[in-house]
Structure formats: C-alpha cells, structure tokens
Design a protein around this motif. Structure first.
Motif, PDB file in Angstrom:
ATOM      1  N   UNK A 212      45.110  22.103  24.707  1.00  0.00           N
ATOM      2  CA  UNK A 212      43.900  22.864  25.041  1.00  0.00           C
ATOM      3  C   UNK A 212      44.297  24.324  25.149  1.00  0.00           C
ATOM      4  N   UNK A 213      43.977  25.100  24.126  1.00  0.00           N
ATOM      5  CA  UNK A 213      44.514  26.451  24.001  1.00  0.00           C
ATOM      6  C   UNK A 213      43.593  27.559  24.486  1.00  0.00           C
ATOM      7  N   UNK A 214      42.286  27.286  24.578  1.00  0.00           N
ATOM      8  CA  UNK A 214      41.296  28.347  24.815  1.00  0.00           C
ATOM      9  C   UNK A 214      41.428  29.441  23.751  1.00  0.00           C
ATOM     10  N   UNK A 215      41.945  29.074  22.588  1.00  0.00           N
ATOM     11  CA  UNK A 215      42.160  30.008  21.465  1.00  0.00           C
ATOM     12  C   UNK A 215      43.021  31.203  21.876  1.00  0.00           C
ATOM     13  N   UNK A 216      43.946  30.976  22.823  1.00  0.00           N
ATOM     14  CA  UNK A 216      44.756  32.071  23.343  1.00  0.00           C
ATOM     15  C   UNK A 216      46.238  31.843  23.047  1.00  0.00           C
ATOM     16  N   UNK A 217      46.959  32.927  22.968  1.00  0.00           N
ATOM     17  CA  UNK A 217      48.410  32.858  22.785  1.00  0.00           C
ATOM     18  C   UNK A 217      49.074  32.288  24.030  1.00  0.00           C
ATOM     19  N   UNK A 218      48.506  32.613  25.196  1.00  0.00           N
ATOM     20  CA  UNK A 218      49.102  32.191  26.463  1.00  0.00           C
ATOM     21  C   UNK A 218      49.170  30.673  26.583  1.00  0.00           C
ATOM     22  N   UNK A 219      48.133  29.968  26.093  1.00  0.00           N
ATOM     23  CA  UNK A 219      48.049  28.517  26.264  1.00  0.00           C
ATOM     24  C   UNK A 219      48.203  27.762  24.941  1.00  0.00           C
ATOM     25  N   UNK A 220      48.878  28.380  23.990  1.00  0.00           N
ATOM     26  CA  UNK A 220      48.940  27.782  22.652  1.00  0.00           C
ATOM     27  C   UNK A 220      49.614  26.409  22.644  1.00  0.00           C
ATOM     28  N   UNK A 221      50.449  26.123  23.651  1.00  0.00           N
ATOM     29  CA  UNK A 221      51.134  24.830  23.704  1.00  0.00           C
ATOM     30  C   UNK A 221      50.759  24.025  24.942  1.00  0.00           C
ATOM     31  N   UNK A 222      49.679  24.411  25.612  1.00  0.00           N
ATOM     32  CA  UNK A 222      49.322  23.741  26.873  1.00  0.00           C
ATOM     33  C   UNK A 222      48.663  22.390  26.611  1.00  0.00           C
ATOM     34  N   UNK A 223      49.172  21.338  27.235  1.00  0.00           N
ATOM     35  CA  UNK A 223      48.642  19.989  27.060  1.00  0.00           C
ATOM     36  C   UNK A 223      47.836  19.588  28.292  1.00  0.00           C
ATOM     37  N   UNK A 224      46.629  19.088  28.062  1.00  0.00           N
ATOM     38  CA  UNK A 224      45.745  18.692  29.160  1.00  0.00           C
ATOM     39  C   UNK A 224      46.300  17.470  29.888  1.00  0.00           C
ATOM     40  N   UNK A 225      46.250  17.532  31.213  1.00  0.00           N
ATOM     41  CA  UNK A 225      46.713  16.404  32.033  1.00  0.00           C
ATOM     42  C   UNK A 225      45.564  15.471  32.413  1.00  0.00           C
ATOM     43  N   UNK A 226      44.351  15.890  32.145  1.00  0.00           N
ATOM     44  CA  UNK A 226      43.182  15.086  32.510  1.00  0.00           C
ATOM     45  C   UNK A 226      42.040  15.444  31.560  1.00  0.00           C
ATOM     46  N   UNK A 227      40.910  14.757  31.700  1.00  0.00           N
ATOM     47  CA  UNK A 227      39.763  14.971  30.818  1.00  0.00           C
ATOM     48  C   UNK A 227      38.577  15.511  31.611  1.00  0.00           C
ATOM     49  N   UNK A 228      37.908  16.502  31.065  1.00  0.00           N
ATOM     50  CA  UNK A 228      36.719  17.079  31.694  1.00  0.00           C
ATOM     51  C   UNK A 228      35.656  16.008  31.901  1.00  0.00           C
ATOM     52  N   UNK A 229      34.920  16.102  32.999  1.00  0.00           N
ATOM     53  CA  UNK A 229      33.906  15.100  33.333  1.00  0.00           C
ATOM     54  C   UNK A 229      32.875  14.936  32.224  1.00  0.00           C
ATOM     55  N   UNK A 230      32.345  16.042  31.687  1.00  0.00           N
ATOM     56  CA  UNK A 230      31.312  15.963  30.650  1.00  0.00           C
ATOM     57  C   UNK A 230      31.832  15.246  29.406  1.00  0.00           C
ATOM     58  N   UNK A 231      33.069  15.552  29.035  1.00  0.00           N
ATOM     59  CA  UNK A 231      33.661  14.908  27.855  1.00  0.00           C
ATOM     60  C   UNK A 231      33.940  13.434  28.154  1.00  0.00           C
ATOM     61  N   UNK A 232      34.403  13.129  29.348  1.00  0.00           N
ATOM     62  CA  UNK A 232      34.677  11.740  29.709  1.00  0.00           C
ATOM     63  C   UNK A 232      33.411  10.893  29.643  1.00  0.00           C
ATOM     64  N   UNK A 233      32.287  11.467  30.036  1.00  0.00           N
ATOM     65  CA  UNK A 233      31.022  10.727  29.965  1.00  0.00           C
ATOM     66  C   UNK A 233      30.658  10.388  28.525  1.00  0.00           C
TER      67      UNK A 233
END
Length: 466
Positions: free
Chosen positions: A84-105
């Motif tokens: 989950x990068x937010x299209x940013x250089x800072x988070x280009x390799x960040x891996x989500x540890x959980x799932x957003x509620x809206x997406x989980x639904x």
C-alpha cells in the motif's frame, strides 16, 4: 435499472461465463493499459477467489449479488498482505498488516479485488499527477489529466477495467475525477462508511465512496460498505437503500443551485450554458428551481485548504522512517527525520505539510486556523437553512474542463481553485454524487446529511431528464 453488477451476476449464475475468465480478462486489460492507472495487480488473490466462485456455481450453490464481481481499490486503503504505497516514494515498499473495514465488507460479500490504483500521493492533488507511478491519463483523451486524487479509480471504471472502484474523497477526490471521466462517483454522508484502514488526509472530511457506471451499482456498493464500525467512532448505523426506493422522485419538489457559482468569472462559458440548460429541463418536469446565496468560491477554497493542510500536517507527522516508510540515515536522528521526509515526500505533499504547520503554529493558529473552524461552522449552518427551502442542490462539478497533463503542476493555485465547487459540500459533510450528465464534467447532486437515498433518487430521475 441499468447495472453491470446485476448483468454479470446473472451471466455467472446462468453459467454463460466463468468468474475465472472474467477476472483474467480484466487483469489482462489492466496489465496492458497505457493510462497509468495501476500501482500493483493482485493477480494471485483475484484468481484464487475467482476459482472459489466458480466451484460454488459448479455445485449449484447460491452466490451473492457482489460475489465474483471484479473491483479496484485506490492505493490508500490497507489490504492485508498487499503493498500500500499511497503513490508515494516514502511507502513504496510498505506492506499492509490488516484490511480496511470498507474493503473487508466487500471481500465478505464476495467481490474480487484486482488492483491497487494510482492516485495523487496521499491524496494531495486534483489531477493524479503527483505520483511516483506517472500521471494518470484521462479515459476520453490521454493528453488530459484523469482528475484527482482518485484518478486511477475513475479511469479504470470508465475504461471497463473494473466493474466498480473504491475511491477516497476529502474535498472532491471522487467527484471531480468521476466528472472528468464521465462516470458516477459518490461522496456519502460523512461517517456512513468506516474510514478505518484508509490513510488519513484530513480526518474531518475524508470519506470512502464508490465509483461506477450506474446509479444502481453505486447503490449496491454503498449498501455493502455502510454501517457502524467500533474501530471508527465517527460511524453510525444507516438504513439500507432499496432498489424500489429509487424508482420514484415524487417527494423532490424543489431544487436549488448557488447563483454565485454560475455568475463567477472563473466558470467556463460552455459549462455555464450547459448547466443553465439542465436547469430548464428540470423546470420543464414541473420541479421548482431556486437560486441560492452561498459563500464565495475563494472563501470555500481557503477554508478547506486551511483545515485540510492543518490536518494532513498532523496525520503525516508519524511518517518519519522510524515505524513507517523508507528511512534514509543521516548524521543524527534529527537530520535522519529531515532527510527522510524531504527526499521521500512529493513537492505537493511538502507544500501542504509546511502550510499546515504554519496555520497551526503560535501566532497563526488564532488568526487563521480558528477562523477556518468558525467558517466551517458558518458553512454548515448555511446548508441547514438551504435545506429548509429546497430538497436537493445541484451544481457543476468543476468550473472548467480537464487541463492538459503538466499544466496543474506548473500552477498549484489553479489546481486548488479547480476544487471550488466541491469543497463546500465536504466541509458540510453532505452526501454528494457526480453524475455524467448536464455539463462536460457532469453535475453534482447534494442533499442534507444522512439523505444519501434522496441523492441517488434524484440521480435516477435525471437519467431521462437531461
């Protein structure tokens, strides 16, 4: 009513198509696309879920309406195990540890995620050019911007790469790109859908919302994501919106519009002419139309960006490379923080953080930030009075048509002013829907808080009216 979701559901049930072939077809289109809408493809997950749907159908087991329907996710939502990068250089390799509620639904309903979609970095922009993945290109003309910040999501829907996509709207980030790409995009009432797992931009106006090609598909997805969430204290229990409830608009007697939006020197002549023509078509159906007074566009934009920049400065203060992000080591801890943030944030994100810190600083907070809060209250009060006089409000989505790629980056102020017709409804926390009719960039329909059904009802009525 028109509905891609219902049509695909019926094809799956009738065994006219397989879910695996449908998903593979969409993945192939996304992989080949030249509009820069894709940050990452969820190939293994999508195909695995598709097979499960096919297995159920093969056993003649009943499937839900959203089961097997391919969708896209703006790359600001956590989806466990995905980058989950937010299209940013800072988070280009960040891996989500959980799932957003809206997406989980949606996952619980059986919908199949295909793609994390390109957007302005951290939602900071109105063109989807502020991204490490390259500017999103408009679905109708690749020389123009796709709109922002949910540009990749809107373009994917417009090009049929996804059946629907989940965007995020803070000050118009679903509605404006939906208008630029001629699709439907909804910003629900604030709190109707949980924000848990959405990377925060401005917490007081951030909204989760769907982008699709029909009112009915917007309704279906909205119902699936809505509801109270113990992980988000701003959420509330909302009533299910039925298909039948949208078939009549008899209770909509009066429509309002803001005359200063239409009399503004900033509005494109064609947008103005088309909007006034839409007003006449509505009048011809026996609905009363009232011109309303509202705050000047410059006041709305200034108020919104004052508060949004303050909130984003606070929300992004955690991103310093220690717990999250691409850390760049320097001589000492203070320098490490400074270099990490300077090198990894986009120019637009840095502009908003600096602006936010300034309006929150001693000597400025009373003069600027508190004044912004007071203006937000005044705007909300204005809306309360308006909705005593009219049932819904309509307005252009933008004062002008999409700019060419590159133009917005040269003039940040012009980019901010392109939000002039969307930010007011965000400050009021009102349900607002873009429809692909009326002007070159569509129309917005707005109702009072918690009246999302009324917005969809009037949108359905306008399908055959303008």
């Amino acid at each position: 009513m028109d509905s891609q979701i219902r049509s695909i559901h019926q094809q799956l049930v009738n065994k006219e198509i397989t879910c695996t072939s449908l998903v593979q077809e969409k993945l192939d289109l996304l992989a080949k696309n030249s509009h820069n809408t894709v940050n990452s493809l969820l190939i293994d997950t999508a195909l695995k879920l598709a097979k499960k749907v096919d297995d159920k159908i093969a056993k003649d087991e009943k499937i839900g309406l959203l089961e097997g329907i391919p969708f896209g996710i703006k790359d600001v939502y956590m989806v466990q195990g995905t980058v989950t990068t937010a299209s940013s250089k800072l988070l280009k390799d960040y891996k989500s540890a959980y799932t957003a509620t809206a997406i989980q639904k949606l996952l619980d309903a059986g919908a199949i995620p295909l793609v994390k979609e390109n957007c302005d970095s951290f939602g900071h922009g109105s063109s989807s050019e502020n991204t490490i993945f390259g500017a999103v290109k408009n679905a109708n003309n690749p020389d123009l911007v796709g709109g922002g910040s949910s540009g990749g999501s809107a373009v994917n829907v417009a090009l049929d790469y996804t059946v629907f996509s989940i965007g995020g709207d803070t000050g118009g980030s679903i509605r404006q790109p939906a208008g630029y790409n001629h699709v439907y995009g909804l910003k629900p009432t604030y709190g109707r859908i949980s924000r848990y797992g959405l990377m925060a931009y401005a917490s007081s106006t951030d909204c989760v919302g769907p982008i699709a090609k029909s009112v009915e598909d917007i309704r279906i997805v909205l119902n699936a994501m809505s509801g109270k969430d113990t992980k988000d204290q701003t959420t509330y229990a909302s009533e299910h919106i039925s298909e039948d409830s949208l078939s009549t608009s008899e209770n909509i007697k009066t429509v309002g519009y803001f005359k200063n939006f239409i009399e503004s020197e900033a509005i494109d002549d064609k947008v103005k002419t088309d909007f006034l023509s839409a007003i006449e078509n509505i009048k011809a159906k026996g609905i009363e139309v009232k011109a309303l007074d509202f705050f000047e566009s410059n006041t709305l934009v200034s108020t919104y960006y004052t508060l949004a920049m303050a909130e984003t400065a606070s929300n992004l203060s955690r991103l310093d490379g220690t717990n999250y992000g691409n850390r760049i080591e320097a001589e000492n801890l203070k320098e490490t923080y400074a270099v990490t943030r300077s090198e990894n944030f986009s120019e637009e994100t840095k502009r908003r953080i600096v602006g936010g810190n300034q309006v929150l600083s001693q000597g400025f907070s009373d003069e600027i930030y508190l004044k912004g809060l007071a203006l937000r209250d005044a705007i909300s009060n204005n809306f309360e009075e308006d909705f005593k006089a009219v049932d819904v409000i309509i307005s252009p989505v933008t004062p002008s048509t999409p700019p060419k790629i590159g133009d917005s980056l040269k003039d940040p102020l012009a980019m901010y002013l392109s939000d002039a017709y969307t930010v007011g409804f965000s400050l009021g926390q009102l349900p607002t829907l873009t429809i692909p009719q009326g002007t070159e960039t569509g129309l917005q329909i707005t109702a009072a808080k918690n009246n999302d059904e009324l917005v969809l009802k009037f949108a359905n009525f306008l399908k055959d009216t303008i």
